[in-house]
Design a protein around this motif. Structure first.
Motif, PDB file in Angstrom:
ATOM      1  N   ILE A 348       0.860  -1.179   0.000  1.00 49.43           N
ATOM      2  CA  ILE A 348       0.000   0.000   0.000  1.00 49.43           C
ATOM      3  C   ILE A 348       0.900   1.234   0.000  1.00 49.43           C
ATOM      4  CG2 ILE A 348      -0.119   0.107   2.532  1.00 49.43           C
ATOM      5  CD1 ILE A 348      -2.954   1.149   2.302  1.00 49.43           C
ATOM      6  N   ALA A 349       0.469   2.262  -0.691  1.00 51.52           N
ATOM      7  CA  ALA A 349       1.136   3.562  -0.645  1.00 51.52           C
ATOM      8  C   ALA A 349       0.042   4.611  -0.671  1.00 51.52           C
ATOM      9  CB  ALA A 349       2.094   3.750  -1.819  1.00 51.52           C
ATOM     10  N   ALA A 350       0.026   5.478   0.342  1.00 48.31           N
ATOM     11  CA  ALA A 350      -1.060   6.448   0.442  1.00 48.31           C
ATOM     12  C   ALA A 350      -0.591   7.681   1.192  1.00 48.31           C
ATOM     13  CB  ALA A 350      -2.258   5.832   1.147  1.00 48.31           C
ATOM     14  N   ASP A 351      -1.214   8.795   0.894  1.00 50.23           N
ATOM     15  CA  ASP A 351      -0.919  10.036   1.592  1.00 50.23           C
ATOM     16  C   ASP A 351      -1.846  10.147   2.791  1.00 50.23           C
ATOM     17  OD1 ASP A 351      -0.455  12.714   2.395  1.00 50.23           O
ATOM     18  OD2 ASP A 351       0.197  13.215   0.371  1.00 50.23           O
ATOM     19  N   THR A 352      -1.287  10.476   3.944  1.00 57.43           N
ATOM     20  CA  THR A 352      -2.082  10.521   5.166  1.00 57.43           C
ATOM     21  C   THR A 352      -3.081  11.669   5.203  1.00 57.43           C
ATOM     22  OG1 THR A 352      -0.252  11.720   6.213  1.00 57.43           O
ATOM     23  CG2 THR A 352      -0.377   9.337   6.589  1.00 57.43           C
ATOM     24  N   ASP A 353      -2.986  12.616   4.266  1.00 58.17           N
ATOM     25  CA  ASP A 353      -4.003  13.667   4.225  1.00 58.17           C
ATOM     26  C   ASP A 353      -5.235  13.249   3.430  1.00 58.17           C
ATOM     27  OD1 ASP A 353      -3.339  13.905   1.539  1.00 58.17           O
ATOM     28  OD2 ASP A 353      -2.398  15.860   1.725  1.00 58.17           O
ATOM     29  N   GLY A 354      -5.196  12.058   2.817  1.00 56.73           N
ATOM     30  CA  GLY A 354      -6.332  11.562   2.046  1.00 56.73           C
ATOM     31  C   GLY A 354      -6.325  11.970   0.595  1.00 56.73           C
ATOM     32  N   ILE A 355      -5.327  12.761   0.188  1.00 58.09           N
ATOM     33  CA  ILE A 355      -5.269  13.273  -1.181  1.00 58.09           C
ATOM     34  C   ILE A 355      -3.887  13.004  -1.752  1.00 58.09           C
ATOM     35  CG2 ILE A 355      -5.548  15.260  -2.695  1.00 58.09           C
ATOM     36  CD1 ILE A 355      -8.109  14.507  -1.257  1.00 58.09           C
ATOM     37  N   ASP A 356      -3.811  12.168  -2.774  1.00 61.92           N
ATOM     38  CA  ASP A 356      -2.536  11.859  -3.419  1.00 61.92           C
ATOM     39  C   ASP A 356      -2.302  12.859  -4.545  1.00 61.92           C
ATOM     40  OD1 ASP A 356      -0.193  10.607  -4.118  1.00 61.92           O
ATOM     41  OD2 ASP A 356      -1.152   8.980  -5.230  1.00 61.92           O
ATOM     42  N   GLY A 357      -1.528  13.888  -4.249  1.00 63.69           N
ATOM     43  CA  GLY A 357      -1.296  14.935  -5.249  1.00 63.69           C
ATOM     44  C   GLY A 357      -2.510  15.822  -5.408  1.00 63.69           C
ATOM     45  N   THR A 358      -3.125  15.783  -6.571  1.00 64.08           N
ATOM     46  CA  THR A 358      -4.313  16.606  -6.831  1.00 64.08           C
ATOM     47  C   THR A 358      -5.544  15.747  -7.084  1.00 64.08           C
ATOM     48  OG1 THR A 358      -3.813  16.704  -9.195  1.00 64.08           O
ATOM     49  CG2 THR A 358      -2.905  18.445  -7.825  1.00 64.08           C
ATOM     50  N   GLU A 359      -5.442  14.445  -6.842  1.00 65.43           N
ATOM     51  CA  GLU A 359      -6.544  13.550  -7.180  1.00 65.43           C
ATOM     52  C   GLU A 359      -7.519  13.393  -6.017  1.00 65.43           C
ATOM     53  OE1 GLU A 359      -7.014  12.805 -10.133  1.00 65.43           O
ATOM     54  OE2 GLU A 359      -5.080  13.264 -11.005  1.00 65.43           O
ATOM     55  N   ASP A 360      -8.501  12.477  -6.167  1.00 65.06           N
ATOM     56  CA  ASP A 360      -9.510  12.280  -5.140  1.00 65.06           C
ATOM     57  C   ASP A 360      -9.252  11.040  -4.299  1.00 65.06           C
ATOM     58  OD1 ASP A 360      -9.994  10.334  -7.020  1.00 65.06           O
ATOM     59  OD2 ASP A 360     -12.046  10.954  -7.465  1.00 65.06           O
ATOM     60  N   ASN A 361      -8.093  10.438  -4.466  1.00 64.01           N
ATOM     61  CA  ASN A 361      -7.742   9.240  -3.713  1.00 64.01           C
ATOM     62  C   ASN A 361      -6.562   9.517  -2.803  1.00 64.01           C
ATOM     63  OD1 ASN A 361      -5.977   9.470  -6.034  1.00 64.01           O
ATOM     64  ND2 ASN A 361      -5.200   7.449  -5.489  1.00 64.01           N
ATOM     65  N   ALA A 362      -6.429   8.685  -1.754  1.00 61.76           N
ATOM     66  CA  ALA A 362      -5.267   8.791  -0.878  1.00 61.76           C
ATOM     67  C   ALA A 362      -4.070   8.075  -1.482  1.00 61.76           C
ATOM     68  CB  ALA A 362      -5.585   8.203   0.496  1.00 61.76           C
ATOM     69  N   GLY A 363      -4.326   7.026  -2.231  1.00 63.60           N
ATOM     70  CA  GLY A 363      -3.264   6.231  -2.824  1.00 63.60           C
ATOM     71  C   GLY A 363      -3.849   4.997  -3.481  1.00 63.60           C
ATOM     72  N   ALA A 364      -3.129   3.865  -3.357  1.00 64.26           N
ATOM     73  CA  ALA A 364      -3.583   2.634  -4.005  1.00 64.26           C
ATOM     74  C   ALA A 364      -2.965   1.435  -3.291  1.00 64.26           C
ATOM     75  CB  ALA A 364      -3.200   2.638  -5.488  1.00 64.26           C
ATOM     76  N   TRP A 365      -3.402   0.242  -3.701  1.00 66.74           N
ATOM     77  CA  TRP A 365      -2.832  -0.976  -3.129  1.00 66.74           C
ATOM     78  C   TRP A 365      -2.423  -1.929  -4.246  1.00 66.74           C
ATOM     79  CZ3 TRP A 365      -5.503  -5.485  -4.298  1.00 66.74           C
ATOM     80  CH2 TRP A 365      -6.857  -5.358  -4.643  1.00 66.74           C
ATOM     81  N   LEU A 366      -1.573  -2.878  -3.880  1.00 70.32           N
ATOM     82  CA  LEU A 366      -0.967  -3.780  -4.848  1.00 70.32           C
ATOM     83  C   LEU A 366      -1.019  -5.208  -4.324  1.00 70.32           C
ATOM     84  CD1 LEU A 366       0.921  -4.157  -7.387  1.00 70.32           C
ATOM     85  CD2 LEU A 366       2.838  -3.735  -5.827  1.00 70.32           C
ATOM     86  N   ALA A 367      -1.259  -6.141  -5.218  1.00 72.60           N
ATOM     87  CA  ALA A 367      -1.268  -7.566  -4.885  1.00 72.60           C
ATOM     88  C   ALA A 367      -0.461  -8.332  -5.926  1.00 72.60           C
ATOM     89  CB  ALA A 367      -2.711  -8.086  -4.830  1.00 72.60           C
ATOM     90  N   PRO A 368      -0.085  -9.588  -5.641  1.00 69.24           N
ATOM     91  CA  PRO A 368       0.682 -10.355  -6.618  1.00 69.24           C
ATOM     92  C   PRO A 368      -0.013 -10.519  -7.970  1.00 69.24           C
ATOM     93  CG  PRO A 368       0.805 -11.404  -4.472  1.00 69.24           C
ATOM     94  CD  PRO A 368      -0.212 -10.307  -4.358  1.00 69.24           C
ATOM     95  N   ASP A 369      -1.356 -10.466  -7.972  1.00 77.01           N
ATOM     96  CA  ASP A 369      -2.070 -10.665  -9.237  1.00 77.01           C
ATOM     97  C   ASP A 369      -2.405  -9.351  -9.938  1.00 77.01           C
ATOM     98  OD1 ASP A 369      -4.032  -9.686  -7.551  1.00 77.01           O
ATOM     99  OD2 ASP A 369      -5.555 -11.166  -8.120  1.00 77.01           O
ATOM    100  N   THR A 370      -1.845  -8.237  -9.471  1.00 77.75           N
ATOM    101  CA  THR A 370      -2.177  -6.939 -10.071  1.00 77.75           C
ATOM    102  C   THR A 370      -1.781  -6.883 -11.546  1.00 77.75           C
ATOM    103  OG1 THR A 370      -2.096  -5.694  -7.998  1.00 77.75           O
ATOM    104  CG2 THR A 370      -1.666  -4.465 -10.027  1.00 77.75           C
TER     105      THR A 370
END
Length: 420
Positions: A348-370
């Protein structure tokens, strides 16, 4: 519906809880003064901090804080206004002028409680004399796209401002100023958080100009004149007018990482905190994390499986493509490419303010099947990475993390879970 590894969510939730300033302000509040108490502040955590002051303060108070649109709070005595971030707007400029006006009316028996957190640099934007608002905004935009680390960006912002770099504290003199800081910067230097409106530092206008030149950012004659004018220089740390003031950093990224580490231990995973202050290009930082994950799998170092690799800080992105980015999405997309579906590795990689850059998400997550899943949907990870389109990649996969505004900010949170 595909979901993230359950431990990833619990780790991020623990990090956010540890970064909430609401219960951490009370021990740092000074005694009430003989005169008035005025609260001033700026940043993504400013409204939440103002709520906490109102909850714990004994006596009368008033004030004004500015936060990002959507990050406000219902306060009774401290006015909360919202403004543009990461690009400044007129609402932020107006708020800055109002703060300076409030500060100009204070006396030696008065107290100013300043609440500063990440995001304050853009939210409290008041150009130095001789520089137009549009010009300063253009420089800010160029810095955001340049890949410059936050310390360098904020050095420029301080020296092109009428309120940052300790200038707000000067305006408050002779009142005493107590500054409470939620740190979003590597190293937790309060002079860098929100570009230090109440905290002077040792940098100069020459330093700021060198940064602009380093990244090829055009500095007009007016900008160069401001940076060279000693009459417009920020106060130095030894300025006697600031001697009675104090600064307290009350929330840091390290606290969030340690809280996540506790959750990992309770779940039977060995936590490894790499650093709370990692900087550099997001995709390069991802390569280092991928190498560590492989070292764990092959050699059981720096910890045996199952383990969790944790890190914080603030990466940067040199924008070359046209995609919808966010530095955490970029980090995670580069990590996906580097891991190439390595079994047992989730992240997982996310910004603790809830906003990753200028977008509407905090970040994203990754799995082996991504990556295999992306391939079935016609998504090429390398192409998206070249276009700085981490957001688009993870959005299509349904792997964005959306929290909404958290009203805190200790910057990036990264966790890699490696199962046994």
């Amino acid at each position: 519906m595909r979901t993230a590894h359950p431990l990833l969510t619990r780790l991020f939730d623990a990090a956010l809880k540890a970064a909430d300033p609401f219960d951490l302000i009370a021990p740092h509040l000074p005694p009430p003064p003989k005169g008035r108490t005025v609260v001033l502040g700026a940043g993504k955590a400013a409204a939440r901090m103002a709520e906490a002051v109102e909850r714990h303060w004994q006596g009368e108070l008033s004030g004004l804080v500015v936060t990002r649109y959507g990050h406000g709070a219902a306060t009774r005595h401290i006015e909360v206004v919202e403004a543009g971030h990461p690009l400044p707007d007129e609402a932020g400029e107006t708020a800055a002028r109002r703060m300076l006006a409030l500060a100009s009316d204070l006396g030696p028996d008065d107290l100013v409680i300043c609440l500063m957190s990440g995001g304050g640099s853009a939210l409290l934007s008041l150009p130095a004399p001789g520089i137009g608002f549009d010009e300063k905004r253009a420089i800010n935009k160029a810095l955001l796209r340049s890949g410059a680390p936050i310390g360098e960006m904020n050095c420029v912002r301080r020296h092109l401002s009428s309120i940052k770099g300790g200038r707000l504290a000067l305006a408050c003199h002779p009142a005493r100023v107590v500054t409470l800081v939620v740190s979003d910067v590597p190293g937790d230097d309060p002079a860098v958080v929100a570009s230090g409106p109440t905290v002077p530092d040792g940098s100069t206008g020459e330093d700021a100009l060198a940064i602009l030149d380093k990244y090829g950012i055009n500095a007009s004659g007016a900008v160069r004149a401001v940076l060279a004018d000693p009459a417009l220089a920020a106060p130095r740390p030894i300025d006697p007018r600031l001697a009675q003031n104090s600064v307290h950093v009350i929330v840091t990224a390290q606290q969030s990482l340690e809280a996540a580490a506790q959750v990992a231990r309770a779940a039977g995973y060995t936590p490894v905190i790499l650093s709370s202050s990692l900087e550099g290009e997001a995709r390069e930082v991802a390569l280092v994390h991928a190498a560590i994950a492989r070292q764990v799998l092959q050699y059981g170092q720096p910890a045996a499986r199952p383990c969790v690799i944790l890190s914080g800080g603030e990466t940067s992105v040199t924008v070359r493509g046209q995609g919808r980015g966010g530095r955490n999405a970029e980090f995670l997309l580069a990590l996906a490419v580097a891991l190439d579906g390595l079994p047992g590795v989730h992240a997982i990689a996310a910004d603790t303010d809830g906003i990753d850059g200028t977008e509407d998400n905090a970040g994203a997550w990754l799995a082996p099947d991504t990556l295999p899943t992306a391939h079935t949907l016609g998504l090429d990870a390398r192409t998206r990475l070249a276009d700085n389109d981490g957001y688009g990649f993870f959005s299509t996969l349904g792997q964005l993390i959306v929290t909404g505004p958290t009203r805190t900010n200790v910057n990036d949170f990264r966790a890699i879970v490696i199962d046994s």
